[in-house]
Scaffold this active site. Structure first.
Site, PDB file in Angstrom:
ATOM      1  N   ASP A 151      52.595 100.247  68.501  1.00  0.00           N
ATOM      2  CA  ASP A 151      53.555  99.858  69.531  1.00  0.00           C
ATOM      3  C   ASP A 151      53.399 100.790  70.724  1.00  0.00           C
ATOM      4  O   ASP A 151      53.466 102.020  70.576  1.00  0.00           O
ATOM      5  CB  ASP A 151      54.981  99.935  68.994  1.00  0.00           C
ATOM      6  CG  ASP A 151      55.273  98.850  67.963  1.00  0.00           C
ATOM      7  OD1 ASP A 151      54.377  98.025  67.701  1.00  0.00           O
ATOM      8  OD2 ASP A 151      56.393  98.832  67.419  1.00  0.00           O
ATOM      9  N   ASP A 183      61.690  86.711  66.496  1.00  0.00           N
ATOM     10  CA  ASP A 183      62.447  87.930  66.234  1.00  0.00           C
ATOM     11  C   ASP A 183      63.910  87.548  66.099  1.00  0.00           C
ATOM     12  O   ASP A 183      64.503  86.991  67.040  1.00  0.00           O
ATOM     13  CB  ASP A 183      62.262  88.925  67.381  1.00  0.00           C
ATOM     14  CG  ASP A 183      60.787  89.186  67.678  1.00  0.00           C
ATOM     15  OD1 ASP A 183      60.000  89.230  66.721  1.00  0.00           O
ATOM     16  OD2 ASP A 183      60.438  89.335  68.858  1.00  0.00           O
TER      17      ASP A 183
END
Length: 244
Positions: free
Chosen positions: A8, A129
């Protein structure tokens, strides 16, 4: 079952967030390309990249870091975060990204996502998500009223390579993967599902492996690898060898 170690990217560095909050970022490696090499040397044969700044900004922000990762490894890379139009999709696939992950676009511009699936077979992944079962977008900053399952079903016949299903409330929290919700989603659709969020250790890998027949194609693992809570070779052995 495949394992996707996560890189990330925030401000060009490799970090992990807690439940998607940018202010709760822990830096693990200032050099994402170096981290990619480490994962490859540990035996992982694919990578999951997220441009965190891009997810919030609505455009690719950590381009230099992504390019460095692509140059540093021969592992297939899937990239998400800030990819919001067709030009961005085509651009990253031309630059060597194997698959792009589309979340906000999937909710707000599904027609463009479906067109990209037709033009780039097996290279488009839909990212779903969810917080409390509802889809969150714009880097998880905005909550929609769309159910995760309804969004997944909207792409049933579109040619989507996979769906990445993230339980936001567990992401980066080391609370254990939500295997049951992931399997429930996977059973309800024909698209392969990749689990994401909350993997704390080897037991989570075993739980997902045991549910592989439900349609779980893989799992994304971040903090548990960085913290040393998960031994790479053991995780890969279980994922590949039907050992649960």
């Amino acid at each position: 079952m495949n394992i996707y170690p996560a890189i990330d990217l925030k401000d060009g560095k490799c970090v992990r967030l807690l439940k998607g909050r940018m202010e709760d970022a822990t830096e693990f490696n200032p050099d994402p390309a170096n981290q990619a090499v480490r994962f490859r040397e540990a035996g992982f044969d694919r990578l999951h990249l997220v441009d965190l700044n891009g997810a919030f900004d609505g455009r690719s922000t950590n381009e230099a870091a992504v390019r460095a990762v692509l140059n540093a490894t021969d592992a297939p890379v899937q990239l998400g975060g800030g990819i919001r139009d067709r030009r961005a999709i085509d651009n990253w696939l031309e630059r060597g990204v194997t698959r792009v992950i589309l979340g906000t676009m999937a909710l707000r511009n599904p027609a463009t996502v479906k067109a990209a699936c037709r033009d780039h077979p097996e290279q488009i992944v839909v990212g779903i998500d969810a917080r409390g079962g509802k889809v969150a977008v714009e880097g998880w900053a905005e909550q929609s009223e769309m159910d995760a399952l309804d969004l997944a079903k909207a792409f049933e016949d579109a040619g989507v390579a996979a769906i990445v299903f993230t339980d936001i409330d567990r992401d980066g929290a080391l609370q254990g993967v939500n295997a049951e919700a992931t399997a429930e989603l996977a059973r309800a659709i024909s698209i392969p599902v990749i689990a994401s969020g909350g993997v704390a250790g080897i037991e989570d890998v075993k739980r997902l492996k045991a549910l592989e027949d439900a349609g779980i194609e893989g799992v994304i693992i971040g903090r548990a690898l960085y913290d040393g809570r998960l031994e790479p070779m053991e995780a890969l052995r279980i994922a590949r060898d039907n050992i649960v």
